[in-house]
Motif scaffolding. Sequence first.
Motif, PDB file in Angstrom:
ATOM      1  N   GLU A   9       0.857  -1.160   0.043  1.00 23.32           N
ATOM      2  CA  GLU A   9      -0.151   0.088  -0.039  1.00 23.32           C
ATOM      3  C   GLU A   9       0.870   1.186   0.010  1.00 23.32           C
TER       4      GLU A   9
ATOM      5  N   ALA B 256       4.985   2.961  -1.131  1.00 24.25           N
ATOM      6  CA  ALA B 256       6.248   2.593  -1.712  1.00 24.25           C
ATOM      7  C   ALA B 256       7.345   2.295  -0.865  1.00 24.25           C
TER       8      ALA B 256
ATOM      9  N   GLU C 294      -4.055  12.263   3.689  1.00 29.26           N
ATOM     10  CA  GLU C 294      -4.131  11.732   2.389  1.00 29.26           C
ATOM     11  C   GLU C 294      -3.330  12.500   1.238  1.00 29.26           C
ATOM     12  N   THR C 295      -3.246  13.865   1.491  1.00 33.64           N
ATOM     13  CA  THR C 295      -2.549  14.754   0.728  1.00 33.64           C
ATOM     14  C   THR C 295      -0.874  14.214   0.836  1.00 33.64           C
TER      15      THR C 295
ATOM     16  N   ALA D 109      -0.133  10.667  -0.584  1.00 32.10           N
ATOM     17  CA  ALA D 109      -0.538  10.148  -1.966  1.00 32.10           C
ATOM     18  C   ALA D 109       0.613   9.990  -2.739  1.00 32.10           C
ATOM     19  N   PRO D 110       1.737  10.662  -2.967  1.00 32.01           N
ATOM     20  CA  PRO D 110       2.846  10.195  -3.824  1.00 32.01           C
ATOM     21  C   PRO D 110       3.428   8.885  -3.487  1.00 32.01           C
ATOM     22  N   TYR D 111       3.186   8.621  -2.188  1.00 31.47           N
ATOM     23  CA  TYR D 111       4.058   7.156  -1.677  1.00 31.47           C
ATOM     24  C   TYR D 111       2.875   6.134  -2.056  1.00 31.47           C
ATOM     25  N   ARG D 112       1.731   6.357  -1.935  1.00 31.47           N
ATOM     26  CA  ARG D 112       0.738   5.250  -2.757  1.00 31.47           C
ATOM     27  C   ARG D 112       0.599   5.207  -3.958  1.00 31.47           C
ATOM     28  N   ASP D 113       0.946   6.427  -4.884  1.00 32.44           N
ATOM     29  CA  ASP D 113       0.838   6.192  -6.379  1.00 32.44           C
ATOM     30  C   ASP D 113       2.037   5.625  -6.663  1.00 32.44           C
ATOM     31  N   ARG D 114       3.163   5.857  -6.183  1.00 29.36           N
ATOM     32  CA  ARG D 114       4.206   5.189  -6.670  1.00 29.36           C
ATOM     33  C   ARG D 114       4.186   3.526  -6.127  1.00 29.36           C
TER      34      ARG D 114
ATOM     35  N   MET E 177       1.526   1.708  -6.333  1.00 27.97           N
ATOM     36  CA  MET E 177       0.648   1.171  -7.414  1.00 27.97           C
ATOM     37  C   MET E 177       1.216   0.996  -8.426  1.00 27.97           C
ATOM     38  N   THR E 178       2.328   1.721  -8.858  1.00 30.73           N
ATOM     39  CA  THR E 178       2.908   1.707 -10.279  1.00 30.73           C
ATOM     40  C   THR E 178       4.148   0.789 -10.121  1.00 30.73           C
TER      41      THR E 178
END
Length: 75
Positions: free
Chosen positions: A18, A20, A60-61, A64-69, A71-72
């Motif tokens: 969940e 990075a 959440e803000t 968010a960058p750690y979650r987005d990474r 997921m990719t």
Amino acid sequence: ALQREIARLLDEAHERGELAACSTEGLSRAVIAMVRGSLLTWSAIGRHVSPERWIRDDLETLLAPYRDRAMTLPT
């Protein structure tokens, strides 16, 4: 103690895919600073929503960058 507990929760989130890979020690300090600042800001301008909602939105803000990474990243 608070920083260690937050770092542990961040480590668990990483293990579940969940979050990075990152310095959970540094990110836990950022979470603590964000919560303190968020509460201060809420007390001045955010009283139209609950403090829980205000902090959740800021958290959440921040994450968010750690979650987005996460997921990719290939598993």
